[in-house]
Design a protein around this motif. Structure first.
Motif, short mmCIF file in Angstrom:
data_model
loop_
_atom_site.label_atom_id
_atom_site.label_comp_id
_atom_site.label_asym_id
_atom_site.label_seq_id
_atom_site.Cartn_x
_atom_site.Cartn_y
_atom_site.Cartn_z
N SER A 8 0.81 -1.22 0.00
CA SER A 8 0.00 0.00 0.00
C SER A 8 0.84 1.27 0.00
O SER A 8 0.39 2.32 -0.47
CB SER A 8 -0.95 0.01 1.20
OG SER A 8 -0.26 0.22 2.41
N VAL A 9 2.08 1.20 0.51
CA VAL A 9 2.93 2.38 0.58
C VAL A 9 4.08 2.35 -0.42
O VAL A 9 4.79 3.35 -0.58
CB VAL A 9 3.53 2.57 2.00
CG1 VAL A 9 2.45 2.87 3.01
CG2 VAL A 9 4.34 1.35 2.43
N SER A 10 4.27 1.26 -1.13
CA SER A 10 5.39 1.17 -2.07
C SER A 10 5.02 1.81 -3.40
O SER A 10 3.86 1.79 -3.82
CB SER A 10 5.79 -0.30 -2.28
OG SER A 10 4.73 -1.02 -2.88
N GLY A 11 6.04 2.38 -4.07
CA GLY A 11 5.76 3.03 -5.35
C GLY A 11 4.72 4.12 -5.17
O GLY A 11 4.79 4.93 -4.26
N ARG A 12 3.74 4.14 -6.08
CA ARG A 12 2.62 5.06 -5.87
C ARG A 12 1.69 4.45 -4.83
O ARG A 12 1.15 3.36 -5.03
CB ARG A 12 1.85 5.29 -7.17
CG ARG A 12 0.49 5.95 -6.95
CD ARG A 12 -0.05 6.60 -8.20
NE ARG A 12 0.66 7.83 -8.46
CZ ARG A 12 0.67 8.45 -9.63
NH1 ARG A 12 0.05 7.92 -10.66
NH2 ARG A 12 1.33 9.57 -9.79
N PRO A 13 1.49 5.11 -3.70
CA PRO A 13 0.62 4.55 -2.66
C PRO A 13 -0.80 4.32 -3.18
O PRO A 13 -1.23 4.92 -4.17
CB PRO A 13 0.64 5.63 -1.57
CG PRO A 13 1.88 6.42 -1.82
CD PRO A 13 2.07 6.41 -3.31
N GLY A 14 -1.53 3.45 -2.49
CA GLY A 14 -2.91 3.18 -2.89
C GLY A 14 -3.55 2.14 -2.00
O GLY A 14 -2.99 1.73 -0.98
N GLY A 15 -4.73 1.70 -2.41
CA GLY A 15 -5.48 0.74 -1.63
C GLY A 15 -5.03 -0.69 -1.86
O GLY A 15 -4.62 -1.06 -2.96
N CYS A 16 -5.12 -1.49 -0.80
CA CYS A 16 -4.89 -2.94 -0.89
C CYS A 16 -6.02 -3.63 -0.11
O CYS A 16 -6.68 -3.00 0.72
CB CYS A 16 -3.53 -3.33 -0.31
SG CYS A 16 -2.12 -2.80 -1.32
N TYR A 17 -6.20 -4.91 -0.38
CA TYR A 17 -7.31 -5.64 0.24
C TYR A 17 -6.83 -6.97 0.78
O TYR A 17 -6.06 -7.70 0.13
CB TYR A 17 -8.44 -5.88 -0.76
CG TYR A 17 -9.54 -6.75 -0.20
CD1 TYR A 17 -10.38 -6.26 0.79
CD2 TYR A 17 -9.71 -8.06 -0.63
CE1 TYR A 17 -11.37 -7.05 1.34
CE2 TYR A 17 -10.71 -8.86 -0.09
CZ TYR A 17 -11.53 -8.35 0.90
OH TYR A 17 -12.51 -9.15 1.45
N LEU A 18 -7.30 -7.30 2.01
CA LEU A 18 -7.01 -8.60 2.64
C LEU A 18 -8.32 -9.26 3.03
O LEU A 18 -9.11 -8.69 3.78
CB LEU A 18 -6.13 -8.41 3.87
CG LEU A 18 -5.89 -9.64 4.75
CD1 LEU A 18 -5.23 -10.76 3.95
CD2 LEU A 18 -5.06 -9.28 5.97
N ASP A 19 -8.54 -10.46 2.51
CA ASP A 19 -9.76 -11.23 2.77
C ASP A 19 -9.49 -12.30 3.83
O ASP A 19 -8.55 -13.09 3.69
CB ASP A 19 -10.24 -11.89 1.47
CG ASP A 19 -11.63 -12.47 1.57
OD1 ASP A 19 -12.58 -11.81 1.14
OD2 ASP A 19 -11.76 -13.59 2.10
N LEU A 20 -10.31 -12.31 4.88
CA LEU A 20 -10.14 -13.27 5.96
C LEU A 20 -11.43 -14.08 6.14
O LEU A 20 -12.38 -13.61 6.76
CB LEU A 20 -9.79 -12.55 7.27
CG LEU A 20 -8.48 -11.76 7.28
CD1 LEU A 20 -8.30 -11.03 8.60
CD2 LEU A 20 -7.28 -12.69 7.02
#
Length: 473
Positions: free
Chosen positions: A156-168
């Motif tokens: 989420s913070v690498s390169g151009r930052p953005g959204g990430c998703y984790l499914d549990l």
């Protein structure tokens, strides 16, 4: 946590492991709405040191998490239930990615054994989130959780930052392992994450572009420095302020770039925007995209002969815009390197320079016209009278300056012209996507991320109605 009475071995379930992994990765705040199957995850995370802020709606919680990522530089965390909770969270997730702000959305999902059978709130959440994120991952067993937590937060913070998703999935959250196994998995995930982030890639454009950029600025007759919220996110304010002061080049911030250099600085071209972008011959654009907010860098707003020096963390952005000089790198680092290059052959546009004189004269004329309108007490209120009252009250606060949250088309546009930002990261608005309804979520995020600052919401055009109940939070 559970206890195996036969062996007296302490057990850690998936919810507790996720909470501990988030805390170990540096998370300190989580925004969201709890319910089946993530209520325990929220409480376990809180026990591990991650404060949970309970919202009324996942959209506002997502906007809060997104703004938190911008204000702190650390990923905002959004927790939702499965199905509709996940769908509601897509608003904040997509908003974060559009604005290049780091966010990790964590959602519970139905038990893997029941997938495809019409389980409670069943949804293919990986497929639902993929269009809006940099990375979407799913834990299929409890042992996956620490590795995926660190992987998603790092992405989420690498390169151009953005959204990430984790499914549990629900069944994964209920699986257990021993204390020693849990600790080992978290330690291994932290070690692997540190290794993967220890040596950022070097780009040839960073090495080659600095000298070209400095030379272009040195030779320019009508140079302009443009900076956006990417420069603010990168904490580039000191380097950019030094660049402006050293060279005497006028500057223009995008809306959330306001405050990187104080609005009250004599070289501010905000009140002479049309002249500045219409007649500049070289534009150094730092942490801002040449999108609709900057008229795509194209005529008729810009001169057809303008030469762009584009600084961006994303190589694809450079390739898309095809500037005269493209530099891939962190805004702060690049600005520092340009300053160093200029120091060897210094130059400075004097206040009497024709370009500086034209900008400052136009800005002063426009400010005087605006002030004449602001001085009138109009009853019932128009836009300008309350904006003047708000502006004066904010300025009276001094430093640390309040964080201004603004939404609503006309309210936001007038406020951008009237309200003064003299410190970075003190303006939050609808952003790149022009999103309505961000106001109260942003306010909560600002209060959490900047506890020493007053937070002022300037709401109009029905914006408050989108999220008014979040005032309870």
């Amino acid at each position: 946590m559970a206890t195996d009475t036969a062996t007296t071995v302490m057990k850690v379930d998936g919810s507790a492991l996720a909470g501990r992994a988030l805390a170990a990765a540096g998370a300190r705040h989580m925004f969201g709405v709890v319910g089946i199957p993530v209520t325990s995850l929220a409480s376990r995370a809180a026990a591990a040191g991650v404060r949970f802020l309970a919202f009324r709606n996942e959209q506002s919680a997502g906007y809060a998490a997104a703004a938190y990522g911008f204000l702190t530089g650390s990923p905002g965390l959004l927790l939702t239930v499965s199905g509709p909770g996940c769908v509601h969270g897509l608003a904040g997730l997509s908003h974060a990615t559009a604005n290049a702000w780091p966010l990790l959305m964590v959602s519970g999902s139905c038990s893997q054994a029941d997938a495809g059978r019409g389980d409670f709130q069943e949804l293919d959440q990986i497929a639902a989130t993929k269009p809006f994120v940099k990375l979407a991952v799913k834990a299929t067993t409890i042992a996956d959780i620490p590795r995926l937590v660190f992987q998603a937060l790092t992405a989420s913070v690498s390169g151009r930052p953005g959204g990430c998703y984790l499914d549990l999935p629900s069944d994964v959250l209920h699986q257990t392992l021993t204390e020693s196994e849990a600790a080992a998995l978290i330690d291994a995930a932290a070690t692997d994450s540190a290794k993967s982030g220890s040596s950022p890639p070097k780009h040839k454009s960073l090495e080659d572009g600095i000298e070209k950029a400095a030379e272009l600025l040195r030779r320019a007759e009508r140079p302009l420095v443009v900076f956006g919220k990417g420069a603010s996110y990168a904490r580039a304010e000191d380097a950019i302020r030094k660049l402006v002061d050293t060279t005497g080049i006028p500057f223009l911030p995008t809306p959330m770039g306001k405050g990187v250099v104080p609005d009250t600085h004599p070289l501010s071209a905000t009140a002479a925007r049309s002249l500045a972008i219409g007649q500049c011959d070289v534009a150094l654009v730092v942490g801002a995209r040449l999108n609709w907010l900057l008229h795509f860098g194209e005529p008729p707003k810009w001169s057809k002969d303008v030469k762009f020096i584009l600084v961006d963390v994303c190589e694809e952005e450079i390739e898309l815009r095809k500037p005269h000089v493209g530099i891939v790198g962190d805004a702060k680092r690049v600005a520092e390197l340009i300053n160093r290059e200029i120091k060897d052959q210094p130059f400075c546009l004097a206040p009497s320079h024709p370009w500086v004189e034209a900008i400052t004269k136009k800005a002063k004329d426009n400010v005087l016209k605006m002030e004449a309108q602001l001085a009138k007490d109009v009853v019932p209120f128009n836009f300008l009278t309350p904006m003047r009252i708000i502006r004066d009250a904010i300025l009276a606060e001094g430093s640390p300056a309040p964080v201004v949250v603004s939404e609503g088309a006309n309210t936001m546009d007038v406020g951008r012209a009237v309200l003064v930002q003299n410190e970075p990261r003190t303006r939050l608005d609808a952003g790149t996507w022009g999103t309505m309804g961000v106001g109260l979520g942003f306010c909560v995020a600002a209060a959490v991320a900047e506890p020493g600052r007053l937070v002022v919401a300037v709401e109009g055009d029905s914006g408050f109605g989108f999220s008014a109940m979040e005032v309870e939070v």
